[in-house]
Design an enzyme around this catalytic site. Structure first.
Site, short mmCIF file in Angstrom:
data_model
loop_
_atom_site.label_atom_id
_atom_site.label_comp_id
_atom_site.label_asym_id
_atom_site.label_seq_id
_atom_site.Cartn_x
_atom_site.Cartn_y
_atom_site.Cartn_z
N ASP A 105 0.82 -1.22 0.03
CA ASP A 105 -0.07 0.03 -0.02
C ASP A 105 0.81 1.11 -0.06
O ASP A 105 1.66 1.59 1.04
CB ASP A 105 -0.79 0.06 1.32
CG ASP A 105 -1.89 1.22 1.34
OD1 ASP A 105 -2.06 1.83 0.33
OD2 ASP A 105 -2.43 1.17 2.36
N GLY A 110 0.70 8.39 0.84
CA GLY A 110 1.49 9.72 0.68
C GLY A 110 2.51 9.90 1.56
O GLY A 110 3.43 10.86 1.33
N GLY A 150 -1.63 13.58 7.67
CA GLY A 150 -0.72 14.83 7.06
C GLY A 150 -0.98 16.10 7.81
O GLY A 150 -0.22 16.87 8.00
N GLU A 194 -7.96 1.47 -4.12
CA GLU A 194 -7.52 1.48 -2.64
C GLU A 194 -8.65 1.09 -1.86
O GLU A 194 -8.47 0.28 -0.95
CB GLU A 194 -7.15 2.91 -2.34
CG GLU A 194 -6.60 3.13 -0.89
CD GLU A 194 -6.00 4.49 -0.77
OE1 GLU A 194 -5.57 4.92 0.24
OE2 GLU A 194 -5.81 5.18 -2.06
#
Length: 267
Positions: A9, A12, A126, A74
């Site tokens: 997988d 980011g 993030g 995904e």
């Protein structure tokens, strides 16, 4: 390491890997900064192993490293992996929301055997790392989590009770009226800033998730994703707010690796 097959997988921020070796499934993860070294190492150590890829950088990995690899959508791979891990944990939900908190957050619906992506948010891991660094100067994930665990969000957040003070609030006074709404100078500690940030991320994700759950008449919400790994403060807040809004939160073991595992199981 001579794996029989491998699922990767590629997100980011992290590369998550699930691989089968001697009949057992194992997990590894790497920073995206280690992409070239880790993937070149994998090509040398397991040149003949079948590989399935998922995540935002799946096509890039296929082009640069594993031309014969399969690419799995995904949300599909996350659903396959989550369903497998839920069975291992003795959890049996026919219909549920699957909330994947990675760099951002994806909200998927598993209903009557089908999986579909409903929506998502740019608020996720993030956000925690980027704003956490701006607010505290800390760039290490585990240290940010530690700061959040030692701080108090209400020292930085404007609470409902603050607005109604000195009178009683008609709402739960411990609810947040404004994230970071109490900061007027630099006297708020790094710990409190980290706690406030974690609280903001949790509240945003729960509000979006429970709204989707109400719309689709779902009671069970499964939270997975790398941002939850070793992150007790975030898990506690997700559990607290989800239950407060009348839904059932569930966390599964190895939930950070659902995407990689689902890719592996698709082979």
């Amino acid at each position: 390491m001579k794996p029989a097959k491998i699922g990767i997988d590629a997100g980011g921020s992290l590369l998550k890997m699930a691989f089968e070796e001697h009949g057992q499934i194992h997990y590894k993860s790497y920073s995206i900064d280690e992409l070239y070294s880790s993937m070149n190492w994998l090509k040398m150590t397991a040149p003949d192993a079948p590989i399935a890829l998922t995540g935002g950088k799946a096509e890039y990995l296929q082009k640069e490293f594993f031309q014969n690899a399969r690419i799995i959508p995904e949300f599909e791979s996350s659903s396959i992996g989550a369903s497998y891990l839920m069975k291992q944990d003795g959890i049996s939900y026919e219909n549920f929301l699957l909330i994947n908190i990675g760099t951002g957050t994806s909200i998927c619906l598993k209903k009557e055997g089908d999986i579909s992506r409903l929506s998502g948010s740019g608020v996720g891991g993030g956000t925690l790392m980027g704003l956490g660094r701006l607010l505290t100067g800390e760039k290490d994930f585990s240290k940010l989590v530690s700061l959040a665990g030692s701080g108090k969000a209400e020292h930085a957040d404007l609470m409902v009770k603050d607005i109604y003070s000195p009178f009683d609030s008609p709402l739960d006074g411990s609810l947040t009226a404004s994230n970071f709404g109490k900061i007027k100078d630099d006297q708020v500690s790094k710990e409190d800033k980290a706690a406030s940030l974690t609280n903001m991320v949790a509240e945003t994700i729960v509000l979006l998730s429970t709204q989707a759950a109400v719309q689709h008449q779902i009671d069970d919400i499964i939270y997975i994703g790398s941002t939850l790994r070793h992150n007790a403060p975030l898990k506690h807040l997700l559990e607290k707010y989800t239950a407060m809004l009348g839904k059932k939160p569930t966390f599964i073991q190895n939930g950070a690796s659902c995407g990689a595992l689902g890719a592996l199981l698709s082979l």
